[in-house]
Design a protein around this motif. Structure first.
Motif, mmCIF file in Angstrom:
data_model
loop_
_atom_site.group_PDB
_atom_site.id
_atom_site.type_symbol
_atom_site.label_atom_id
_atom_site.label_comp_id
_atom_site.label_asym_id
_atom_site.label_seq_id
_atom_site.Cartn_x
_atom_site.Cartn_y
_atom_site.Cartn_z
ATOM 1 N N PRO A 60 6.449 1.225 -0.524
ATOM 2 C CA PRO A 60 6.737 0.224 -1.566
ATOM 3 C C PRO A 60 6.840 0.793 -2.975
ATOM 4 N N MET A 61 5.893 1.649 -3.377
ATOM 5 C CA MET A 61 5.903 2.153 -4.747
ATOM 6 C C MET A 61 7.192 2.901 -5.054
ATOM 7 N N MET A 120 5.364 -3.989 -9.321
ATOM 8 C CA MET A 120 4.656 -2.727 -9.103
ATOM 9 C C MET A 120 3.165 -2.874 -9.379
ATOM 10 N N ALA A 121 2.816 -3.691 -10.371
ATOM 11 C CA ALA A 121 1.401 -3.948 -10.656
ATOM 12 C C ALA A 121 0.753 -4.668 -9.469
ATOM 13 N N PHE A 122 1.477 -5.595 -8.862
ATOM 14 C CA PHE A 122 0.977 -6.285 -7.669
ATOM 15 C C PHE A 122 0.797 -5.290 -6.525
ATOM 16 N N ASP A 123 1.747 -4.369 -6.365
ATOM 17 C CA ASP A 123 1.644 -3.332 -5.332
ATOM 18 C C ASP A 123 0.392 -2.486 -5.529
ATOM 19 N N ARG A 124 0.132 -2.060 -6.773
ATOM 20 C CA ARG A 124 -1.060 -1.249 -7.055
ATOM 21 C C ARG A 124 -2.335 -2.050 -6.812
ATOM 22 N N TYR A 125 -2.311 -3.348 -7.153
ATOM 23 C CA TYR A 125 -3.485 -4.200 -6.940
ATOM 24 C C TYR A 125 -3.827 -4.288 -5.453
ATOM 25 N N PRO A 131 -6.813 -2.261 0.419
ATOM 26 C CA PRO A 131 -6.025 -1.166 1.024
ATOM 27 C C PRO A 131 -5.692 -1.383 2.498
ATOM 28 N N LEU A 132 -6.582 -2.045 3.233
ATOM 29 C CA LEU A 132 -6.328 -2.248 4.668
ATOM 30 C C LEU A 132 -5.187 -3.223 4.911
ATOM 31 N N ARG A 133 -4.878 -4.059 3.936
ATOM 32 C CA ARG A 133 -3.808 -5.054 4.089
ATOM 33 C C ARG A 133 -2.513 -4.626 3.411
ATOM 34 N N HIS A 134 -2.525 -3.453 2.779
ATOM 35 C CA HIS A 134 -1.359 -3.058 1.974
ATOM 36 C C HIS A 134 -0.080 -2.988 2.795
ATOM 37 N N THR A 135 -0.145 -2.355 3.954
ATOM 38 C CA THR A 135 1.064 -2.182 4.768
ATOM 39 C C THR A 135 1.542 -3.501 5.372
ATOM 40 N N THR A 136 0.630 -4.446 5.583
ATOM 41 C CA THR A 136 1.035 -5.733 6.148
ATOM 42 C C THR A 136 1.523 -6.705 5.066
ATOM 43 N N VAL A 137 0.975 -6.583 3.853
ATOM 44 C CA VAL A 137 1.402 -7.467 2.756
ATOM 45 C C VAL A 137 2.698 -6.971 2.126
ATOM 46 N N LEU A 138 2.741 -5.680 1.783
ATOM 47 C CA LEU A 138 3.919 -5.100 1.120
ATOM 48 C C LEU A 138 4.826 -4.452 2.156
ATOM 49 N N THR A 139 5.421 -5.269 3.030
ATOM 50 C CA THR A 139 6.398 -4.753 3.989
ATOM 51 C C THR A 139 7.719 -4.492 3.271
ATOM 52 N N HIS A 140 8.639 -3.816 3.956
ATOM 53 C CA HIS A 140 9.949 -3.541 3.357
ATOM 54 C C HIS A 140 10.666 -4.837 2.991
ATOM 55 N N ASP A 213 4.562 -11.650 -18.760
ATOM 56 C CA ASP A 213 4.576 -10.515 -17.828
ATOM 57 C C ASP A 213 3.495 -9.503 -18.175
ATOM 58 N N SER A 214 3.374 -9.181 -19.466
ATOM 59 C CA SER A 214 2.360 -8.202 -19.872
ATOM 60 C C SER A 214 0.954 -8.731 -19.615
ATOM 61 N N MET A 215 0.744 -10.051 -19.795
ATOM 62 C CA MET A 215 -0.566 -10.638 -19.492
ATOM 63 C C MET A 215 -0.877 -10.554 -18.006
ATOM 64 N N ALA A 216 0.115 -10.826 -17.154
ATOM 65 C CA ALA A 216 -0.089 -10.752 -15.709
ATOM 66 C C ALA A 216 -0.368 -9.311 -15.280
ATOM 67 N N ILE A 217 0.363 -8.343 -15.858
ATOM 68 C CA ILE A 217 0.132 -6.929 -15.538
ATOM 69 C C ILE A 217 -1.266 -6.503 -15.984
ATOM 70 N N THR A 218 -1.659 -6.932 -17.183
ATOM 71 C CA THR A 218 -2.991 -6.599 -17.695
ATOM 72 C C THR A 218 -4.072 -7.176 -16.794
ATOM 73 N N THR A 219 -3.891 -8.412 -16.355
ATOM 74 C CA THR A 219 -4.864 -9.046 -15.459
ATOM 75 C C THR A 219 -5.012 -8.260 -14.164
ATOM 76 N N SER A 220 -3.885 -7.822 -13.605
ATOM 77 C CA SER A 220 -3.952 -7.053 -12.354
ATOM 78 C C SER A 220 -4.706 -5.749 -12.550
ATOM 79 N N TYR A 221 -4.515 -5.123 -13.708
ATOM 80 C CA TYR A 221 -5.203 -3.848 -13.941
ATOM 81 C C TYR A 221 -6.679 -4.042 -14.285
ATOM 82 N N VAL A 222 -7.020 -5.174 -14.840
ATOM 83 C CA VAL A 222 -8.445 -5.473 -15.044
ATOM 84 C C VAL A 222 -9.146 -5.575 -13.688
ATOM 85 N N MET A 223 -8.501 -6.253 -12.734
ATOM 86 C CA MET A 223 -9.085 -6.375 -11.397
ATOM 87 C C MET A 223 -9.109 -5.027 -10.684
ATOM 88 N N ILE A 224 -8.053 -4.215 -10.900
ATOM 89 C CA ILE A 224 -8.032 -2.872 -10.317
ATOM 90 C C ILE A 224 -9.177 -2.035 -10.878
#
Length: 317
Positions: A60-61, A120-125, A131-140, A213-224
């Motif tokens: 995905p990345m 991409m921020a959602f992908d990193r989150y 991590p165990l759900r990454h391949t099932t959530v972010l499919t092609h 968009d920047s607020m949503a990206i910032t929120t994802s990185y706060v959780m990360i």
């Protein structure tokens, strides 16, 4: 060109001045701008080629990175060939439809790029927090839908801009645009009618895209960051944060020039026109140039594949 009351007219074309105030330096300015455009094209085409050839990068990345590369190619190619034509041949004339099409491409794909950064921020989150759900959530298929959603959002947001200009503001005080490309505010400044609706709509879209968009990206990185701080060792924290470094750098490369250019355009009335125009062009050139460099330096798999290709070419040579 139809003229009314010897003041306002319906132009069939506009004339782009290039870098206003620096006309005598156009031929010299073509050297750095042409070089930067060449670097942007080669860099982004190289990223596309490497990801296509290397099957281990079919994740995905890297698919999102390919989307960024295509967007950057569109953004730079929508402006730089015309700008170089102005520099080299004085070819500043551009048809009304071509001008509006250029305006649409610039603002639409800038909006799409912001959407891809959000995806991409959602992908990193998901990759770090679940991590165990990454391949099932972010499919092609999901990655493709996210890219398509970003594209449709860009078309939906920016599509009304040229239509509003054509339908609401057909008359212009001048056909000379003191800019190097057809930017929305530069066109609106020449119109004779009431442009408040266009201005409000443009500002609203800018707010939604940049701020939300920047607020949503910032929120994802706060959780990360909170998730990373819960890891057992400093080494694990640093390694996990390292997977986000290229994305964070690319976000800053994209948003910082936009914010600076917007602030200067809105409030920097004392800044000379050449600085305005140069900043506007750098805003479209800096991300296409630096994004491939950032991902080549910060992403181990891309860096190793590039070095492998260079070693093979060196042996053949």
């Amino acid at each position: 060109m139809l003229t009314f009351h010897n003041v306002c007219s319906v132009p069939s074309s506009f004339h782009l001045t290039g870098i206003p105030g620096l006309e005598s330096l156009h031929i010299w300015l073509s050297i750095p701008f042409g070089s930067m455009y060449l670097v942007a094209v080669v860099g982004n085409v190289t990223v596309l080629a490497v990801v296509r050839v290397e099957r281990s990068l079919h994740q995905p990345m890297y698919f999102f990175l390919c989307m960024l590369a295509i967007i950057d190619l569109v953004l730079s190619t929508s402006t730089m060939p015309k700008l170089l034509g102005i520099f080299w041949f004085g070819a500043g004339d551009i048809g009304l439809d071509a001008c509006l099409a250029q305006m649409f491409l610039i603002h639409c794909f800038a909006t799409v790029e912001s959407g891809i950064f959000l995806a991409m921020a959602f992908d990193r989150y998901v990759a770090i927090c679940n991590p165990l759900r990454h391949t099932t959530v972010l499919t092609h298929a999901v990655v493709g839908r996210l890219g398509l959603a970003a594209l449709l959002r860009g078309v939906l947001y920016i599509g009304p801009l040229p239509l509003m200009i054509l339908l609401r503001l057909p008359l212009y005080k001048s056909h000379v645009i003191s800019h190097s490309y057809c930017e929305h505010m530069a066109i609106i400044a020449l119109t004779c009618g009431d442009s408040r609706v266009n201005n409000v709509y443009g500002l609203s879209i800018g707010f939604v895209v940049l701020v939300l968009d920047s607020m949503a990206i910032t929120t994802s990185y706060v959780m990360i960051f909170r998730s990373v701080m819960g890891l057992a060792t400093p080494e694990a924290r640093l390694k996990t944060l390292g997977t986000c470094s290229s994305h964070v750098c690319a976000i800053l490369i994209f948003y910082v020039p936009i914010v600076v250019s917007s602030l200067i355009h809105r409030f920097g009335h004392h800044v000379s026109p050449p600085i305005h125009t140069l900043l506007a062009n750098f805003y479209l050139l800096i991300p296409p140039i630096l994004n491939p460099v950032v991902y080549a330096v910060c992403t181990r798999k891309i860096r190793e594949r590039l070095l492998q290709i260079l070693k093979i070419k060196a042996k053949i040579g």
